[in-house]
Design a protein around this motif. Structure first.
Motif, PDB file in Angstrom:
ATOM      1  N   GLY A 151       7.001  28.281   6.183  1.00 47.91           N
ATOM      2  CA  GLY A 151       8.314  28.140   6.801  1.00 47.91           C
ATOM      3  C   GLY A 151       8.536  26.878   7.601  1.00 47.91           C
ATOM      4  O   GLY A 151       9.547  26.773   8.309  1.00 47.91           O
ATOM      5  N   VAL A 152       7.635  25.912   7.520  1.00 53.20           N
ATOM      6  CA  VAL A 152       7.805  24.659   8.264  1.00 53.20           C
ATOM      7  C   VAL A 152       8.792  23.760   7.514  1.00 53.20           C
ATOM      8  O   VAL A 152       8.569  23.442   6.340  1.00 53.20           O
ATOM      9  N   PRO A 153       9.900  23.349   8.151  1.00 55.51           N
ATOM     10  CA  PRO A 153      10.872  22.466   7.473  1.00 55.51           C
ATOM     11  C   PRO A 153      10.354  21.038   7.388  1.00 55.51           C
ATOM     12  O   PRO A 153      10.692  20.183   8.220  1.00 55.51           O
ATOM     13  N   ALA A 154       9.541  20.766   6.373  1.00 58.47           N
ATOM     14  CA  ALA A 154       8.879  19.461   6.272  1.00 58.47           C
ATOM     15  C   ALA A 154       9.885  18.328   6.134  1.00 58.47           C
ATOM     16  O   ALA A 154       9.769  17.295   6.804  1.00 58.47           O
ATOM     17  N   HIS A 155      10.881  18.507   5.278  1.00 53.77           N
ATOM     18  CA  HIS A 155      11.844  17.429   5.049  1.00 53.77           C
ATOM     19  C   HIS A 155      12.658  17.131   6.306  1.00 53.77           C
ATOM     20  O   HIS A 155      12.886  15.970   6.646  1.00 53.77           O
ATOM     21  N   MET A 165       0.826  -1.205   0.000  1.00 53.18           N
ATOM     22  CA  MET A 165       0.000   0.000   0.000  1.00 53.18           C
ATOM     23  C   MET A 165       0.862   1.258   0.000  1.00 53.18           C
ATOM     24  O   MET A 165       2.012   1.253   0.465  1.00 53.18           O
ATOM     25  N   ASP A 166       0.292   2.331  -0.514  1.00 58.26           N
ATOM     26  CA  ASP A 166       0.969   3.620  -0.497  1.00 58.26           C
ATOM     27  C   ASP A 166       1.176   4.070   0.950  1.00 58.26           C
ATOM     28  O   ASP A 166       0.252   4.023   1.765  1.00 58.26           O
ATOM     29  N   ALA A 167       2.402   4.491   1.269  1.00 58.71           N
ATOM     30  CA  ALA A 167       2.724   4.876   2.648  1.00 58.71           C
ATOM     31  C   ALA A 167       1.906   6.079   3.104  1.00 58.71           C
ATOM     32  O   ALA A 167       1.547   6.180   4.288  1.00 58.71           O
ATOM     33  N   ARG A 168       1.589   6.985   2.184  1.00 58.93           N
ATOM     34  CA  ARG A 168       0.772   8.155   2.556  1.00 58.93           C
ATOM     35  C   ARG A 168      -0.618   7.716   2.985  1.00 58.93           C
ATOM     36  O   ARG A 168      -1.177   8.243   3.960  1.00 58.93           O
ATOM     37  N   LEU A 169      -1.170   6.749   2.260  1.00 59.98           N
ATOM     38  CA  LEU A 169      -2.495   6.248   2.603  1.00 59.98           C
ATOM     39  C   LEU A 169      -2.472   5.522   3.943  1.00 59.98           C
ATOM     40  O   LEU A 169      -3.385   5.679   4.765  1.00 59.98           O
ATOM     41  N   GLU A 225       6.870  13.610   4.805  1.00 55.38           N
ATOM     42  CA  GLU A 225       7.276  14.826   4.097  1.00 55.38           C
ATOM     43  C   GLU A 225       6.197  15.282   3.123  1.00 55.38           C
ATOM     44  O   GLU A 225       5.940  16.492   2.980  1.00 55.38           O
ATOM     45  N   TYR A 226       5.554  14.337   2.444  1.00 56.53           N
ATOM     46  CA  TYR A 226       4.503  14.698   1.488  1.00 56.53           C
ATOM     47  C   TYR A 226       3.313  15.344   2.203  1.00 56.53           C
ATOM     48  O   TYR A 226       2.739  16.321   1.713  1.00 56.53           O
ATOM     49  N   ILE A 227       2.948  14.797   3.374  1.00 53.97           N
ATOM     50  CA  ILE A 227       1.814  15.347   4.118  1.00 53.97           C
ATOM     51  C   ILE A 227       2.137  16.736   4.669  1.00 53.97           C
ATOM     52  O   ILE A 227       1.279  17.627   4.702  1.00 53.97           O
ATOM     53  N   LEU A 228       3.395  16.951   5.076  1.00 56.68           N
ATOM     54  CA  LEU A 228       3.793  18.251   5.627  1.00 56.68           C
ATOM     55  C   LEU A 228       4.197  19.246   4.551  1.00 56.68           C
ATOM     56  O   LEU A 228       4.491  20.407   4.874  1.00 56.68           O
TER      57      LEU A 228
END
Length: 273
Positions: free
Chosen positions: A151-155, A20-24, A141-144
């Motif tokens: 300015g949120v450092p998602a990575h 399954m997709d990790a985001r899901l 990272e994709y969700i953030l």
């Protein structure tokens, strides 16, 4: 006890849940956690348990391996049950001895809280057991990613969370090795009162902290040697894409949410516990 902790571990297998997709999976896990706080009856907990059993069977992860992680938090579960059992007041008194009062409402609440905690731990562990750290990093990272505009450092956040999860089993193995080495030198961690047991942990904590800082330094040097510069001009070898099976899983998740709300409404109408 150290070997019983399964938080942060990945169980390799060929299953629909692993593919399954990790985001899901991350979104479904969040919905599952929220749904546990919406369920307020044993009928609802039974429905959630059936759904969990089907997912665990589809993941091909042994049930014993998942339940093994509950041993390390059994004290927390028992303490939660104790608090709810003796501090919840109600109309139906089951036992009253001095200042100790146990009511039917307190007993039911203690049982429900224990069930909720067990389901929360087991259900959340499915995410880490069926998702590699790299996939989990990309999903977080994709969700953030939308928050990067403010300015949120998602990575960086996703990388830190994944490294923390990855270091948990590593540090547990290191702790187990240090404990065995100290026991071979005559250390005793099982006897004595609470203060003596706490003092006996000092020979474990000191080398463990030294090892953790050494591993962190080695990781930083390795990332710097590979010219790691965060999210700047960074591409991925495996681009995440939703498949038809993922859309079916999303549809089943929507049906699960609808069923949870229907059961919650039915409890208010029907005399269910």
């Amino acid at each position: 006890m150290i070997r019983d902790i399964t938080i942060g571990q990945y169980y390799p297998a060929e299953s629909p849940i692993h593919r399954m997709d990790a985001r899901l999976k991350l979104a479904i896990t969040f919905i599952f956690i929220v749904s546990l706080f919406l369920v307020n009856s044993f009928v609802g907990y039974g429905f959630v348990l059936i759904c969990m059993a089907l997912v665990i069977k589809a993941s091909k992860v042994p049930v014993k391996f998942m339940l093994k992680g509950l041993k390390s938090i059994m004290i927390i579960i028992l303490f939660t049950a104790f608090i709810n059992l003796f501090l919840t007041r109600g109309e139906h008194v089951l036992l009253h001895v001095g200042f100790i009062t146990i009511t039917m409402e307190g007993l039911l609440l203690a049982i429900k809280m224990c069930i909720r905690l067990v389901m929360l731990i087991v259900g959340s562990s499915i995410l880490t057991l069926t998702t590699t750290p790299i996939q989990l990093t990309d999903a977080i990272e994709y969700i953030l990613k939308p928050f990067k505009k403010i300015g949120v450092p998602a990575h960086e956040i996703a990388m830190m969370m994944t490294i923390a999860l990855r270091f948990i089993p590593t540090l547990l193995d290191e702790t187990d090795k240090i404990m065995k080495a100290q026991q071979a030198r005559g250390a005793d961690f099982d006897t004595g009162n609470l203060i003596q047991k706490a003092k006996a942990l000092i020979p474990i904590l000191v080398p463990l902290f030294v090892s953790a800082f050494r591993r962190a330094e080695e990781l930083a040097m390795a990332m710097e040697a590979r010219c790691y510069h965060g999210d700047e001009n960074r591409t991925r070898m495996n681009v995440m894409k939703m498949k038809s099976s993922d859309y079916r899983a999303a549809g089943m998740t929507v049906a699960y949410v609808v069923a949870i709300f229907a059961l919650r409404f039915a409890v208010k109408v029907l005399p269910l516990i």
